[in-house]
Design an enzyme around this catalytic site. Structure first.
Site, mmCIF file in Angstrom:
data_model
loop_
_atom_site.group_PDB
_atom_site.id
_atom_site.type_symbol
_atom_site.label_atom_id
_atom_site.label_comp_id
_atom_site.label_asym_id
_atom_site.label_seq_id
_atom_site.Cartn_x
_atom_site.Cartn_y
_atom_site.Cartn_z
ATOM 1 N N ARG A 30 -33.269 9.423 -10.627
ATOM 2 C CA ARG A 30 -33.945 8.115 -10.648
ATOM 3 C C ARG A 30 -33.036 6.981 -11.103
ATOM 4 N NH1 ARG A 30 -40.012 8.424 -10.277
ATOM 5 N NH2 ARG A 30 -40.157 10.265 -9.011
ATOM 6 N N ARG A 67 -37.166 1.622 -10.917
ATOM 7 C CA ARG A 67 -37.793 0.564 -11.710
ATOM 8 C C ARG A 67 -37.017 0.083 -12.928
ATOM 9 N NH1 ARG A 67 -43.474 3.078 -12.670
ATOM 10 N NH2 ARG A 67 -42.126 4.916 -12.585
ATOM 11 N N ARG A 84 -37.838 -4.865 -4.123
ATOM 12 C CA ARG A 84 -39.096 -4.236 -3.744
ATOM 13 C C ARG A 84 -40.295 -5.175 -3.818
ATOM 14 N NH1 ARG A 84 -41.189 0.505 -4.876
ATOM 15 N NH2 ARG A 84 -42.993 -0.631 -4.180
ATOM 16 N N ASP A 115 -38.594 9.324 -0.963
ATOM 17 C CA ASP A 115 -39.497 10.047 -1.860
ATOM 18 C C ASP A 115 -39.793 11.414 -1.247
ATOM 19 O OD1 ASP A 115 -41.232 9.594 -4.423
ATOM 20 O OD2 ASP A 115 -42.492 10.705 -3.020
ATOM 21 N N TYR A 154 -49.054 18.336 -4.744
ATOM 22 C CA TYR A 154 -49.586 17.029 -4.316
ATOM 23 C C TYR A 154 -50.619 17.191 -3.208
ATOM 24 C CZ TYR A 154 -46.252 14.569 -7.247
ATOM 25 O OH TYR A 154 -45.565 14.092 -8.329
HETATM 26 O O1 1CP Z 1 -32.795 7.179 -7.819
HETATM 27 C C1 1CP Z 1 -33.687 7.929 -7.408
HETATM 28 O O2 1CP Z 1 -33.746 9.105 -7.779
HETATM 29 C C2 1CP Z 1 -34.709 7.347 -6.490
HETATM 30 C C3 1CP Z 1 -35.191 8.179 -5.354
HETATM 31 C C4 1CP Z 1 -36.427 9.022 -5.663
HETATM 32 C C5 1CP Z 1 -36.477 10.399 -5.833
HETATM 33 C C6 1CP Z 1 -35.293 11.365 -5.889
HETATM 34 C C7 1CP Z 1 -37.761 8.549 -5.726
HETATM 35 C C8 1CP Z 1 -38.199 7.147 -5.605
HETATM 36 N N1 1CP Z 1 -38.596 9.627 -5.846
HETATM 37 C C9 1CP Z 1 -37.840 10.757 -5.934
HETATM 38 C C10 1CP Z 1 -38.304 12.135 -6.006
HETATM 39 C C11 1CP Z 1 -39.676 12.406 -6.494
HETATM 40 N N2 1CP Z 1 -40.855 11.782 -6.151
HETATM 41 C C12 1CP Z 1 -39.992 13.491 -7.336
HETATM 42 C C13 1CP Z 1 -38.985 14.468 -7.845
HETATM 43 C C14 1CP Z 1 -38.164 13.866 -8.932
HETATM 44 C C15 1CP Z 1 -38.817 13.793 -10.289
HETATM 45 O O3 1CP Z 1 -39.272 14.837 -10.758
HETATM 46 O O4 1CP Z 1 -38.834 12.699 -10.846
HETATM 47 C C16 1CP Z 1 -41.367 13.484 -7.558
HETATM 48 C C17 1CP Z 1 -42.164 14.432 -8.404
HETATM 49 C C18 1CP Z 1 -41.920 12.402 -6.795
HETATM 50 C C19 1CP Z 1 -43.329 12.019 -6.677
HETATM 51 C C20 1CP Z 1 -43.515 10.628 -7.132
HETATM 52 N N3 1CP Z 1 -43.221 9.554 -6.346
HETATM 53 C C21 1CP Z 1 -43.910 10.164 -8.407
HETATM 54 C C22 1CP Z 1 -44.316 11.038 -9.583
HETATM 55 C C23 1CP Z 1 -45.806 11.031 -9.764
HETATM 56 C C24 1CP Z 1 -46.279 12.127 -10.703
HETATM 57 O O5 1CP Z 1 -46.778 13.151 -10.202
HETATM 58 O O6 1CP Z 1 -46.150 11.940 -11.918
HETATM 59 C C25 1CP Z 1 -43.874 8.776 -8.364
HETATM 60 C C26 1CP Z 1 -44.218 7.818 -9.458
HETATM 61 C C27 1CP Z 1 -43.426 8.400 -7.062
HETATM 62 C C28 1CP Z 1 -43.167 7.046 -6.548
HETATM 63 C C29 1CP Z 1 -41.733 6.682 -6.579
HETATM 64 N N4 1CP Z 1 -40.721 7.405 -5.957
HETATM 65 C C30 1CP Z 1 -39.514 6.769 -6.153
HETATM 66 C C31 1CP Z 1 -39.783 5.569 -6.903
HETATM 67 C C32 1CP Z 1 -38.740 4.565 -7.309
HETATM 68 C C33 1CP Z 1 -41.164 5.545 -7.164
HETATM 69 C C34 1CP Z 1 -41.921 4.475 -7.898
HETATM 70 C C35 1CP Z 1 -42.616 3.643 -6.897
HETATM 71 C C36 1CP Z 1 -42.472 2.189 -7.109
HETATM 72 O O7 1CP Z 1 -41.425 1.688 -7.545
HETATM 73 O O8 1CP Z 1 -43.468 1.507 -6.777
#
Ligand code: 1CP
Length: 352
Positions: free
Chosen positions: A34, A38, A47, A83, A158
């Protein structure tokens, strides 16, 4: 410095790829899960007003957001901005990523008919992914790009729960109560993840990470029976591409050996298991990635430095070590702390 048109020899000089391959490194490589997202003001600006899934489908934005942490930090790898649910959306599943929540699925998958409706992913389903990866090749220079996909248990969670879950009740209920249906679902998800990873590698990604973030809730015997065969299918499908394969989950202390066995070259470790202990659990022939607690970044710098030095020392007992956090960067993290940490890891490890 890597000259233009670098051949395979020069390409191997990336400290990140060398560490993944358990070869000697000039310094311990570092990147942050990540690292794009954010915690960066420039991310929030890019964004603004654009829904997450729309951003993921726009190559110009994907390139910009992937590059943001690479410009800001001296990180040794970039991670593709996307994602884990993007390939699910691409095969027609009605889902959204809700701000402050995460992925939400309109019609959760809970019976055989729903599982059988899941279709394979085709390259044509995600043209914007190949396009963005190819564009990144021109931007990144020698910095390798990591492609990624969601692991079978995490994607299943999910789809079955319909959104984020702390306990994964329904998912585990299917795993325990309807093992054949669960296996059919994970098998399809494994094919989707494998195709999504191949698409990224064929377009230029130089390593891949399988994020089975939520599999830590599964005990070792159930993991071996119900999850590992599907993760193994993904890693085996990637074998011909000869890119390092990283396997990560949260709270997976009891699964580290099995996660290596599934076919990863690098096992990601969260902050709960010290790396020198993880070395014993994972066994020989694997590199490790991790594992500073992301919350440490809210402590004073001297505390961060002491803890980072400790991670490096324990990481030296591994055959290869990629420095990372034990999970993703927290949204309120001060980017300057990550910049300082990146430089510290390089200086500390190069000085030895
Ligand atoms: O730098 C990076 O790593 C950004 C790319 C990235 C990656 C590798 C994003 C962007 N998501 C992910 C993978 C991801 N998505 C995982 C595996 C990594 C981890 O464990 O953190 C998981 C579980 C998700 C699912 C997901 N998508 C969540 C978690 C929700 C939960 O169950 O608690 C969330 C919040 C998202 C949305 C998301 N994905 C990525 C971003 C930057 C965001 C936030 C959205 C936004 O900014 O509005």
């Amino acid at each position: 410095s890597v000259p233009h048109g670098a051949g395979p020899e020069q390409r191997e000089e990336s400290a990140f790829l060398l560490a993944c391959r358990r070869r000697p490194v000039p310094h311990t490589p570092v990147w942050f899960m990540r690292q794009a997202g954010r915690s960066l003001p420039e991310y929030r600006e890019a964004r603004a007003g654009i829904p997450m899934l729309e951003a993921c489908a726009r190559p110009d934005l994907v390139v910009e957001i992937t590059m943001q942490p690479v410009r800001r930090y001296a990180v040794d790898a970039a991670i593709f901005f996307s994602d884990i649910v993007v390939p699910l959306k691409a095969i027609g599943i009605d889902l959204d990523i809700k701000p402050g929540v995460g992925p939400v699925i309109a019609d959760p998958i809970r019976d055989a008919a729903a599982v059988d409706r899941l279709r394979p992913l085709e390259t044509d389903d995600v043209p914007f992914v190949s396009e963005a990866v190819r564009a990144l090749m021109g931007e990144l220079g020698g910095t390798p790009l990591i492609g990624f996909a969601g692991g079978p248990f995490t994607l299943a969670s999910y789809l079955i729960e319909g959104g984020p879950s702390k306990t994964h009740d329904r998912t585990k209920a299917m795993m325990y109560g309807e093992p054949e249906l669960f296996a059919r679902l994970l098998d399809r998800l494994a094919d989707i993840a494998a195709t999504y990873l191949k698409i990224q590698v064929e377009a230029g990604a130089r390593a891949i990470q399988l994020f089975d973030s939520w599999v830590g809730g599964v005990g070792p015997e159930d993991y071996r029976t119900s999850v590992l065969p599907h993760s193994r299918k993904i890693f085996t499908a990637l074998e011909p591409y000869d890119v390092p394969r990283i396997h990560f989950g949260v709270g997976t202390g009891e699964l580290l050996g099995l996660m290596g066995e599934a076919g990863a070259d690098v096992v990601g470790v969260d902050w709960r298991v010290p790396l020198d202990e993880a070395v014993l659990r994972v066994g020989p022939g694997k590199a490790l990635q991790g594992n500073l607690d992301p919350a440490i970044l809210f402590a004073p710098w001297d505390v961060i430095a002491t803890r980072a030095r400790d991670v490096l020392a324990r990481g030296r007992t591994a055959e290869g070590h990629v420095f990372n956090l034990g999970h993703g960067v927290l949204p309120t993290t001060d980017p300057d702390m990550l910049a300082r940490l990146t430089d510290f890891v390089h200086e500390e490890s190069a000085a030895r």
